[in-house]
Design a protein around this motif. Structure first.
Motif, PDB file in Angstrom:
ATOM      1  N   LEU A   1      47.905  36.317  51.561  1.00  0.00           N
ATOM      2  CA  LEU A   1      48.656  36.361  50.284  1.00  0.00           C
ATOM      3  C   LEU A   1      49.572  37.436  50.247  1.00  0.00           C
ATOM      4  CD1 LEU A   1      46.215  35.728  47.262  1.00  0.00           C
ATOM      5  CD2 LEU A   1      48.186  34.338  47.842  1.00  0.00           C
TER       6      LEU A   1
ATOM      7  N   TYR B   1      50.623  28.952  53.332  1.00  0.00           N
ATOM      8  CA  TYR B   1      49.637  29.434  52.722  1.00  0.00           C
ATOM      9  C   TYR B   1      48.268  28.349  52.080  1.00  0.00           C
ATOM     10  CZ  TYR B   1      46.832  31.228  48.565  1.00  0.00           C
ATOM     11  OH  TYR B   1      45.878  31.140  47.538  1.00  0.00           O
ATOM     12  N   THR B   2      49.090  27.447  51.355  1.00  0.00           N
ATOM     13  CA  THR B   2      48.214  26.398  50.703  1.00  0.00           C
ATOM     14  C   THR B   2      47.668  25.562  51.624  1.00  0.00           C
ATOM     15  OG1 THR B   2      49.768  26.504  48.587  1.00  0.00           O
ATOM     16  CG2 THR B   2      48.256  24.641  48.892  1.00  0.00           C
TER      17      THR B   2
ATOM     18  N   ASP C   1      39.618  30.770  51.308  1.00  0.00           N
ATOM     19  CA  ASP C   1      40.631  30.825  50.430  1.00  0.00           C
ATOM     20  C   ASP C   1      41.961  31.273  51.079  1.00  0.00           C
ATOM     21  OD1 ASP C   1      40.352  33.359  50.343  1.00  0.00           O
ATOM     22  OD2 ASP C   1      39.806  33.301  48.032  1.00  0.00           O
TER      23      ASP C   1
ATOM     24  N   HIS D   1      46.905  35.204  41.759  1.00  0.00           N
ATOM     25  CA  HIS D   1      47.837  34.938  42.802  1.00  0.00           C
ATOM     26  C   HIS D   1      47.171  33.929  43.773  1.00  0.00           C
ATOM     27  CE1 HIS D   1      50.560  37.794  41.384  1.00  0.00           C
ATOM     28  NE2 HIS D   1      49.945  38.803  41.742  1.00  0.00           N
ATOM     29  N   ASN D   2      45.878  34.167  43.798  1.00  0.00           N
ATOM     30  CA  ASN D   2      45.057  33.382  44.767  1.00  0.00           C
ATOM     31  C   ASN D   2      44.835  32.032  44.068  1.00  0.00           C
ATOM     32  OD1 ASN D   2      42.962  32.072  45.711  1.00  0.00           O
ATOM     33  ND2 ASN D   2      41.725  34.152  46.288  1.00  0.00           N
ATOM     34  N   LEU D   3      45.515  31.112  44.700  1.00  0.00           N
ATOM     35  CA  LEU D   3      45.553  29.604  44.322  1.00  0.00           C
ATOM     36  C   LEU D   3      44.217  28.935  43.981  1.00  0.00           C
ATOM     37  CD1 LEU D   3      47.373  27.355  43.627  1.00  0.00           C
ATOM     38  CD2 LEU D   3      47.329  26.444  45.915  1.00  0.00           C
ATOM     39  N   VAL D   4      43.383  29.197  44.954  1.00  0.00           N
ATOM     40  CA  VAL D   4      41.868  28.793  44.916  1.00  0.00           C
ATOM     41  C   VAL D   4      41.286  29.179  43.424  1.00  0.00           C
ATOM     42  CG1 VAL D   4      39.683  28.513  45.597  1.00  0.00           C
ATOM     43  CG2 VAL D   4      41.574  28.455  47.260  1.00  0.00           C
TER      44      VAL D   4
ATOM     45  N   LYS E   1      54.768  31.322  44.895  1.00  0.00           N
ATOM     46  CA  LYS E   1      53.735  30.640  44.043  1.00  0.00           C
ATOM     47  C   LYS E   1      54.567  30.670  42.417  1.00  0.00           C
ATOM     48  CE  LYS E   1      48.939  30.581  42.055  1.00  0.00           C
ATOM     49  NZ  LYS E   1      49.074  31.007  40.830  1.00  0.00           N
TER      50      LYS E   1
ATOM     51  N   ILE F   1      53.358  35.184  47.302  1.00  0.00           N
ATOM     52  CA  ILE F   1      53.181  35.370  46.004  1.00  0.00           C
ATOM     53  C   ILE F   1      54.348  35.129  45.057  1.00  0.00           C
ATOM     54  CG2 ILE F   1      52.821  37.276  44.066  1.00  0.00           C
ATOM     55  CD1 ILE F   1      50.922  38.587  46.194  1.00  0.00           C
TER      56      ILE F   1
ATOM     57  N   SER G   1      42.856  34.011  51.437  1.00  0.00           N
ATOM     58  CA  SER G   1      43.835  35.212  50.515  1.00  0.00           C
ATOM     59  C   SER G   1      44.137  36.223  51.497  1.00  0.00           C
ATOM     60  CB  SER G   1      42.561  35.592  49.585  1.00  0.00           C
ATOM     61  OG  SER G   1      41.252  36.016  50.044  1.00  0.00           O
TER      62      SER G   1
ATOM     63  N   PHE H   1      54.659  30.161  50.776  1.00  0.00           N
ATOM     64  CA  PHE H   1      53.692  29.565  49.743  1.00  0.00           C
ATOM     65  C   PHE H   1      52.806  28.160  50.092  1.00  0.00           C
ATOM     66  CE2 PHE H   1      52.522  27.029  45.960  1.00  0.00           C
ATOM     67  CZ  PHE H   1      51.252  27.489  45.502  1.00  0.00           C
TER      68      PHE H   1
ATOM     69  N   GLY I   1      39.005  24.197  47.834  1.00  0.00           N
ATOM     70  CA  GLY I   1      39.028  25.538  48.311  1.00  0.00           C
ATOM     71  C   GLY I   1      37.444  26.267  48.018  1.00  0.00           C
TER      72      GLY I   1
END
Ligand code: HEM
Ligand code: HEM
Ligand SMILES: [Fe+2]
Lengths: 457, 158
Positions: free
Chosen positions: B62, B143-144, B57, A186-189, B70, B67, B59, B140, A257
């Motif tokens: 998230l 978050y990005t 990141d 799930h973590n895009l990085v 994404k 999620i 996270s 999403f 990232g």
């Protein structure tokens, strides 16, 4: 043909060429959509055409690598293939999976495809180059594993040469790194970080082993130069590949990232990545200059030399152009990336597959080389496609440099879409060069049907 | 490991100097030693990166919505036209910072209004998202946009 079982390579080569044609047609569709935005919309949206274009590329290159392997492993090992039957079965499985996937892309919306192919079980789809539905990905793994099994069993019962060892290492690496396509956090990085373990570690890592091995094989055959010399070169080249290319992955970690230190590691190591490509060129020319025989297949020699030069230009020069972090900060994800991607993929991998096809196909058809007439036509296709690709690259580079300037460097930056409009002329010219490429490809295919006097093998 | 490798290289160099002949088996040993060494170094850097990521990141944000967003991003193949943090296709604008450039309401309205149908203009498909799905996508993209990208892109245009 020294060994009967080498014949299994033939369907692989034919499939490769057929899929190559499909790839180029969809490239031209996209090229037109770049300037006539609503062309074929909504029947074939750009993203669908792009998946078809890039996935066909990967699949035909894999067909080419497998055909090359089935051709050269028996000859290197001095024994028949362990199981020609398995090779033919996997051929049909792979072809069916490939064609079904492409039809899936074109026939239903991508979200529907995802829903009906188990993407909810394990989400792997929707990432660049790895768009294949889960069953296709699993199919690729099964096909590649059975293929590697077949190859290793053949090697075990015969002679073990450096060329076959390097080739198999490359193929194993290809399979191992493909497994990261199943990892989609799930973590895009993290998703992006490990995505590159497939994409970068393929083209700037293990695939270069495959490239080197195929080229070394063809060079031994057409030049008659001593195997010891060729294989030593091969080891030195792939050593340079891996010691620069592995850490060189860092050139993709500048802006996603990951920690900033990758700007140093990535820049330093990837700046050295052109070295193995340069050596590849020197190697090819050196071997041809020192040739001990005049092989009747002049076209194959031309493809082999062309691979060296174009791989160096596309990967080495165009890669270096944007690999240093301070440059990449401005050029990242622009048409310059596309320019490099095109020339590198064509120059290194498309051309090496065309090299082995050029060398092996006449032999598979019962002659040492094609007639003079057929070779002349084939050499025409070499120049048409290669020069067209040079121009595609140059036009995209011009578009990329302007884009970088107008959108990113200028004190009054333009929006993305406004920038695209102002560089449209270069997209038109790219499309023109693309048409020439297609003509070259048609000429290439024609060369297979030209008769004339030939000598038996 | 590193020391072993260096020793091996020194040993090989000496061998070259003594024999003044660089054999194939030496070339092979350098290949295996060198590749292994740099692969292990790469794994070490990857390990270190993973340690440092939580600070960069985003996270912690998230959420379930992100999620799901994404997943929608992936199952509609948005990357087939757009870049996200500079990776993807170059046909349509960068979306890593679109949340900052346009804001949530504009993004939703934009997606709902597609395709524009303007003749000759590049077209984006209609995806028929529900309000909840639009919200997830926006989350999403938010978050990005908060990932620490070392100041990339150079300006708001992406
Ligand atoms: C045959 C070998 C190579 C092939 C097939 C290849 C292909 C590609 C492709 C397709 C991309 C775009 C990936 C994407 O869609 O995001 C790319 C990106 C890139 N390549 Fe290569 N490449 C090769 C070798 C190299 C080398 C040797 C260098 C450096 C000297 C290099 C430097 C880069 C950089 C810096 C990027 C990122 C561009 C960006 O930031 O947008 N490549 N390559
Ligand atoms: C008629 C010739 C061709 C045309 C008009 C064409 C056009 C295109 C277009 C428009 C894209 C999408 C760029 C974007 O994302 O915005 C693309 C992507 C790509 N094409 Fe082609 N293409 C052609 C031939 C080829 C050939 C011969 C190869 C390799 C052998 C190739 C490899 C690729 C790759 C690797 C990508 C992804 C690039 C990246 O991610 O940076 N194409 N092509
Ligand atoms: Fe790379």
């Amino acid at each position: 043909m020294q060994y009967q079982s080498q014949a299994v390579a033939k369907p692989y080569f034919i499939a490769a060429i057929a899929l190559f044609v499909g790839q180029i047609i969809f490239g031209l569709i996209m090229g037109l959509q770049y300037v006539v935005g609503d062309f074929l919309f909504p029947e074939i949206p750009f993203n669908v055409a792009r998946m078809v274009h890039t996935n066909l590329l990967i699949v035909w290159l894999l067909f080419g690598f497998m055909g090359a392997t089935y051709y050269l492993i028996p000859e290197e090992s001095e024994t028949e293939l362990f199981s020609p039957k398995l090779a033919i079965i996997t051929f049909w499985v792979f072809l069916a999976a490939g064609v079904a996937t492409i039809i899936g892309y074109l026939a239903v919306p991508y979200a529907t495809l995802a829903k009906f192919t188990g993407n909810d079980l394990l989400a792997t789809m929707g990432r660049e180059f790895l768009e294949q539905p889960l069953p296709t990905k699993v199919g690729i793994v099964i096909v590649v594993l059975s293929f590697i099994f077949n190859v290793i069993m053949t090697m075990l019962k015969g002679r073990k040469t450096a060329i076959s060892l390097v080739l198999v290492l490359g193929l194993i690496g290809l399979a191992v790194f493909f497994l990261f396509s199943f990892y989609n956090p799930h973590n895009l990085v993290k998703d992006k970080y490990y995505w590159w373990w497939v994409v970068h570690l393929w083209v700037e890592g293990v695939w270069e082993l495959i490239l080197g091995a195929i080229l070394a094989f063809v060079l031994i055959k057409v030049t008659g130069v001593d195997r010891e010399v060729v294989e030593k070169w091969l080891y030195v080249i792939i050593t340079m590949t891996l010691i620069t290319g592995i850490i060189g992955t860092g050139h993709h970690y500048y802006w996603i990232g990951a920690p900033a230190y990758w700007q140093v590691w990535g820049s330093v190591f990837s700046a050295l990545e052109p070295i193995p490509f340069f050596m590849l060129t020197i190697f090819a020319f050196n071997m041809v200059n020192k040739r001990r025989r005049e092989h009747p297949n002049k076209a194959a020699t031309l493809w082999a030399l062309g691979t060296g030069v174009m791989a160096f230009l596309g990967a080495g020069v165009w890669g270096f152009l944007h690999t240093l972090a301070p440059v990449n900060y401005y050029t990242h994800g622009t048409q310059l990336t596309a320019a490099h991607g095109h020339m590198a993929f064509y120059g290194a991998y498309a051309m090496v597959v065309l090299t082995i096809i050029s060398y092996a196909m006449p032999i598979l058809r019962g002659r040492a080389a094609n007639s003079n007439k057929a070779q002349v036509v084939e050499m025409w296709s070499f120049w048409l496609m290669t020069v067209a690709m040079v121009f595609i690259t140059l036009f995209l580079t011009a578009a990329g440099v302007l884009q970088t300037w107008l959108q990113r460097i200028s004190t009054t930056p333009m929006s993305f879409m406004a920038t695209q409009d102002s560089v449209a002329i270069f997209y038109w010219m790219r499309e023109g060069a693309g048409v020439v490429f297609l003509i070259g490809l048609i000429v290439y295919i024609t060369s297979f049907f030209i008769k004339g006097e030939t000598k038996a093998t | 490991m590193a020391i072993l490798y260096i020793l091996q290289v020194i040993y090989i160099n000496r061998e070259i100097a003594m024999a003044t002949r660089f054999t194939k088996s030496m070339a092979r040993n350098i290949f295996f030693g060198g590749s292994l060494f740099f692969f292990l170094l790469f794994l070490a850097l990857t390990f270190d990166t993973n340690q440092k990521l939580p600070k960069r990141d985003n996270s912690q944000n998230l959420t379930a919505s992100v999620i799901h967003g994404k997943k929608l991003w992936e199952t509609n193949n948005c990357i087939g036209c757009h870049t996200l943090l500079g990776e993807g296709a170059y046909f349509a604008p960068e979306l890593g910072n679109v949340y900052v450039r346009r804001g949530p309401d504009f993004i939703k309205a934009w997606i709902k209004a597609q395709p524009t149908g303007a003749p000759g203009r590049r077209q984006m498909p209609q995806f028929n998202f529900t309000e909840q799905e639009l919200e997830d996508l926006v989350q999403f993209l938010k978050y990005t946009s908060e990932i620490n990208t070392n100041n990339w892109p150079p300006n708001i245009e992406g």
